[in-house]
Motif scaffolding. Structure first.
Motif, PDB file in Angstrom:
ATOM      1  N   GLN A 263      -0.131  -7.038  -3.782  1.00  0.00           N
ATOM      2  CA  GLN A 263      -0.363  -5.835  -2.975  1.00  0.00           C
ATOM      3  C   GLN A 263       0.948  -5.067  -2.827  1.00  0.00           C
ATOM      4  O   GLN A 263       2.023  -5.662  -2.729  1.00  0.00           O
TER       5      GLN A 263
ATOM      6  N   LYS B 116       2.815  -0.809  -1.829  1.00  0.00           N
ATOM      7  CA  LYS B 116       2.668   0.495  -1.176  1.00  0.00           C
ATOM      8  C   LYS B 116       3.105   1.595  -2.132  1.00  0.00           C
ATOM      9  O   LYS B 116       4.138   1.488  -2.795  1.00  0.00           O
TER      10      LYS B 116
ATOM     11  N   VAL C 244       4.949   4.643  -3.288  1.00  0.00           N
ATOM     12  CA  VAL C 244       6.175   5.289  -2.808  1.00  0.00           C
ATOM     13  C   VAL C 244       6.502   6.567  -3.579  1.00  0.00           C
ATOM     14  O   VAL C 244       7.283   7.386  -3.109  1.00  0.00           O
TER      15      VAL C 244
ATOM     16  N   ILE D 297       4.880   1.679  -7.252  1.00  0.00           N
ATOM     17  CA  ILE D 297       4.398   0.838  -6.162  1.00  0.00           C
ATOM     18  C   ILE D 297       5.536  -0.058  -5.686  1.00  0.00           C
ATOM     19  O   ILE D 297       6.153  -0.768  -6.483  1.00  0.00           O
ATOM     20  N   GLU D 298       5.833  -0.025  -4.383  1.00  0.00           N
ATOM     21  CA  GLU D 298       6.855  -0.909  -3.820  1.00  0.00           C
ATOM     22  C   GLU D 298       6.211  -2.254  -3.491  1.00  0.00           C
ATOM     23  O   GLU D 298       5.331  -2.341  -2.633  1.00  0.00           O
TER      24      GLU D 298
ATOM     25  N   GLU E   7      10.256  -2.157  -7.151  1.00  0.00           N
ATOM     26  CA  GLU E   7       9.151  -1.235  -7.392  1.00  0.00           C
ATOM     27  C   GLU E   7       8.604  -1.467  -8.797  1.00  0.00           C
ATOM     28  O   GLU E   7       9.346  -1.828  -9.712  1.00  0.00           O
TER      29      GLU E   7
ATOM     30  N   GLY F 155       2.287   6.226   0.564  1.00  0.00           N
ATOM     31  CA  GLY F 155       1.989   5.442   1.757  1.00  0.00           C
ATOM     32  C   GLY F 155       0.730   4.599   1.637  1.00  0.00           C
ATOM     33  O   GLY F 155       0.514   3.683   2.440  1.00  0.00           O
ATOM     34  N   ASP F 156      -0.127   4.907   0.640  1.00  0.00           N
ATOM     35  CA  ASP F 156      -1.352   4.114   0.441  1.00  0.00           C
ATOM     36  C   ASP F 156      -1.006   2.680   0.044  1.00  0.00           C
ATOM     37  O   ASP F 156      -0.058   2.435  -0.703  1.00  0.00           O
ATOM     38  N   THR F 157      -1.787   1.736   0.549  1.00  0.00           N
ATOM     39  CA  THR F 157      -1.644   0.328   0.165  1.00  0.00           C
ATOM     40  C   THR F 157      -2.705   0.000  -0.876  1.00  0.00           C
ATOM     41  O   THR F 157      -3.897   0.274  -0.670  1.00  0.00           O
TER      42      THR F 157
END
Length: 593
Positions: free
Chosen positions: A312, A314, A316, A325-326, A332, A356-358
Motif C-alpha cells: 500500500q 500514497k 505523491v 507512489i510513496e 517512491e 494524497g490518494d491511498t
C-alpha cells in the motif's frame, strides 16, 4: 539648552536680601530676635546660590495630583512637573511620594512658581551619554521604534536613525521583525544642535559573528550532529547558519527520496539539526546532510518489497507517463501509465487519481542501485486477457461494432474495453485493399474469426476473410500448369500486364511472355479491358502469385536455315570450346606445383 529666563538664582536672592537689609535700616526700633531671623534667612538663601536655571538637580517627590507632581529641590519653595511628563505609554504614573528623581530647573511661570522638567533632564543626560559613548567607542542600548525611509528609527532616550546598510553585515530585506527589539548600537556621528544621531549595528554584528565563527570552527568535527538556523533556501539546497559560518545542505542530501523544491518543506529562520559530512578548513566550506540522520531505506529494499508483493502507498505525484507512489519516507515507486488499467484508456493519470490518494499496488521490479521501484495498479485485479483467451479460442466467430478505422486495419469492439484488430491483409482473399474505409464505417456490425490472442502483449487478432474458404487453395487443381485461361487486362506496369482470371484473382503476364516478338511496352499491343487468353505457367498459393504467358498461345516462329558461313563459325566455336574443356581437365588432373 539654557532657557532665556536663565538667571542666576543668586541675583533673585540678592534682590530679596537687599530689600530685607533696607527694611532693617529704615526701622527705628529692631529687636535682637528679628536681627537673628534676618541673619538666618540670608544664610539659607545663600545656600541656594549654586542652583541655576538650566541645571539638573535631584529632588524628592512631595505631592502628586491629577495635573502636577511637586518636587522639593532644596529651595524655599517646591517646583512642579506637569503630570504628562511622568506618564508611561499606558498612561500610568510610575513614581510615588518620597521618590528621588532628577529634574531640570526650567523657569518660573507667570505666577512665580518654579517649573521643573523630567523630560529635559532626561534629554540632557542622554546627550552626555551620547558624547561619552561616541568618545570612548562603547555601545548604547536602544529600542527599534519603527521602519522609516532608508532604515529604522531607534529610541536611545532621543530618537536616533539606524541606516539600512548599518543593520547587519549582510543586506536585510525584511526590517519589520526588528521593530520592538532592544539592541546594542555604536554611534557613528551626532549633532546636538540639529538633534541628530546616526547609529550602527554592523560592527557589533561583525564582531559577534567573528567570535561565533572561531568557536564554531574549533568545534566542527566531520560526522558530528549540529544545530543551525536556516538562512537561505534555493532550488539546489539550503544554507544553514551554524554560528558565524554557513553550511550547505544540498538538495540530494535532504532526503533519501525525491525532493522537488526545498522551499515547499523548509522555511527561513527555522532551526534544524544536520550532520557534518565534510569540512574544508582552509576554504571554510561545510557540507551538511539531513538524510544521513536516518537509516538508508534502500539498503534492504529488495527484502522489504519483494517482486510480486501487494503493498500500500500514497500518491505523491502525477505525470503524463505515470504515477509516483510513496511506499515509505524516502522510497517512491512508479506506476507507469501502461500499468494502471488492463483495458481502460486514460489520457492522464490525474483523470482517475489525486495526490494524497491511498492505493494498493503490486511490486514488479526493484533496483536498489538506481533507487527505482516499478509498480503496477492493474495487476491487483484479474487479467481480463487471460479470461478472453479462454472464452474465445482460435477459430471462434465473433461479432462486434467497428470502433476505429486506420490505414492498417479495422478495430472491432468485442468486450468492454477490449478491441480486436482485423489487419488490412486479413480483410479479403481476392481484393487488394488500399484503405479499409473504402469497405467499412464506424458503428458497422461485422463478423470475424479469432486468429490469435496474445495475453502478454495484449493483442487480439481477428480476420474477416477467414470466414470464407481460401479460394487460392483450389486454384492449383482448377488451373493446372499448361491450361489456358481467359480474362480481362486490369493493369499495365513496366514489367508486364495483370489479367483477372476470376473475381479478385489476377495473374501476371511478364513483358517477356507477352509476345514472341520483341516488345518494348505492353501498351503497344493491348489496352486496359481487353480480353486475352494465356497459358498458366505456375501458381504459388503462399505468395498468391499466378504466372501467365500469352506468347505460348502464339504459333512457334520458323527456325532459320543456317548458311555455310554460320556452319563454319559454329564448327570453330565448337572446336574452341572442346579444346578449352580438355585443357581444363588436363590442368585439373596435374598436381599443383
Amino acid at each position: 539648552m539654557v532657557n532665556n529666563n536663565n538667571k542666576n538664582l543668586t541675583n533673585e536672592k540678592e534682590v530679596k536680601a537687599d530689600s530685607s537689609i533696607s527694611t532693617a535700616h529704615n526701622s527705628t526700633i529692631q529687636s535682637k530676635e528679628k536681627e537673628e531671623d534676618i541673619g538666618f534667612k540670608e544664610l539659607y538663601e545663600q545656600s541656594l546660590n549654586q542652583l541655576q536655571y538650566g541645571d539638573i538637580a535631584r529632588g524628592k517627590v512631595v505631592q502628586i495630583t491629577a495635573d502636577i507632581v511637586m518636587v522639593d529641590v532644596g529651595w524655599k519653595t517646591e517646583g512642579f512637573i506637569p503630570i504628562r511628563e511622568l506618564k508611561d505609554t499606558q498612561g500610568n504614573v510610575n513614581i510615588s511620594i518620597g521618590d528621588d528623581i532628577e529634574v531640570f530647573i526650567d523657569k518660573r511661570d507667570s505666577e512665580g512658581n518654579l517649573v521643573l522638567s523630567r523630560e529635559k533632564a532626561a534629554k540632557l543626560k542622554v546627550w552626555d551619554d551620547i558624547k561619552n559613548v561616541s568618545d570612548n567607542n562603547i555601545t548604547i542600548k536602544g529600542t527599534v521604534v519603527e521602519k522609516v525611509k532608508g532604515g529604522l528609527s531607534v529610541d536611545i532616550g532621543i530618537i536616533a536613525f539606524l541606516p539600512g546598510s548599518q543593520i547587519d553585515i549582510r543586506p536585510i530585506k525584511d526590517l519589520d521583525h526588528f521593530i520592538g527589539q532592544t539592541l546594542d548600537f555604536h554611534i557613528l556621528k551626532y549633532d546636538r544642535k540639529r538633534n541628530n544621531v546616526v547609529l550602527s549595528r554592523r560592527s557589533i554584528v561583525a564582531f559577534e559573528r567573528e567570535s561565533e565563527k572561531k568557536d564554531t570552527l574549533n568545534n566542527i568535527i566531520e560526522g558530528s550532529i549540529i544545530e543551525g538556523v536556516i538562512k537561505n533556501i534555493t532550488d539546489y539546497g539550503i544554507f544553514i547558519d551554524l554560528g558565524g559560518i554557513d553550511g550547505l545542505l544540498h538538495v540530494t542530501d535532504i532526503s533519501w527520496g525525491r525532493i522537488a523544491k526545498p522551499s515547499e518543506i523548509f522555511h527561513k529562520g527555522e532551526k534544524i539539526a544536520v550532520k557534518i559530512l565534510s569540512f574544508d578548513r582552509e576554504k571554510e566550506r561545510v557540507s551538511l546532510g539531513l538524510k544521513q540522520l536516518h537509516e538508508n531505506p534502500w539498503e534492504h529494499i529488495s527484502e522489504k518489497y519483494p517482486v510480486g508483493a501487494l503493498v500500500q502507498g500514497k500518491v505523491v505525484n502525477l505525470t503524463d507517463y505515470g504515477v509516483f507512489i510513496e511506499l515509505e519516507t524516502g522510497v517512491e515507486g512508479l506506476v507507469h501509465i501502461s500499468e494502471m488499467y488492463w483495458t481502460r484508456e486514460i489520457k492522464h493519470p490525474s483523470k482517475v487519481l489525486n495526490v494524497g490518494d491511498t492505493v494498493n499496488v503490486v511490486v514488479l521490479e526493484v533496483n536498489p542501485e538506481a533507487k527505482r521501484v516499478s509498480l503496477s495498479l492493474k495487476q491487483t485485479t484479474a487479467n481480463p486477457w487471460e479470461k478472453l483467451k479462454e472464452k474465445y479460442p482460435v477459430g471462434t466467430v465473433v461479432k462486434g461494432l467497428v470502433r476505429n478505422i486506420t490505414n492498417f486495419g479495422v478495430f472491432i469492439g468485442i468486450e468492454d474495453g477490449i478491441d480486436g484488430l482485423v489487419h488490412v491483409s486479413d480483410i479479403s482473399w481476392k481484393h487488394r485493399v488500399t484503405h479499409p474505409s473504402e469497405y467499412f464505417k464506424k458503428g458497422q456490425e461485422l463478423e470475424a474469426v479469432v486468429l490469435n490472442i496474445d495475453v502478454d502483449n495484449e493483442k487480439f487478432s481477428l480476420g474477416i476473410k477467414q470466414i470464407e474458404k481460401n479460394p487460392w487453395e483450389e486454384l492449383p487443381q482448377k488451373y493446372a500448369p499448361g491450361s489456358v485461361v481467359t480474362g480481362k487486362i486490369t493493369n499495365f506496369t513496366d514489367f508486364g500486364i495483370f489479367v483477372e482470371i476470376e473475381d479478385g484473382i489476377e495473374g501476371l503476364v511478364h513483358i517477356s511472355e507477352i509476345s514472341q516478338k520483341r516488345v518494348k511496352s505492353s501498351a503497344e499491343l493491348y489496352n486496359a479491358g481487353d480480353t486475352v487468353s494465356a497459358v498458366v505457367k505456375s501458381i504459388d498459393v503462399k505468395t498468391k502469385k499466378i504466372r501467365l504467358s500469352i506468347k505460348e498461345m502464339e504459333a512457334p516462329a520458323p527456325i532459320p536455315t543456317p548458311t555455310s558461313n554460320q556452319y563454319i563459325n559454329n564448327r570453330e566455336n565448337i572446336g574452341s570450346n572442346l579444346a578449352q574443356a580438355l585443357a581444363d581437365v588436363k590442368i585439373g588432373g596435374q598436381p599443383k606445383g
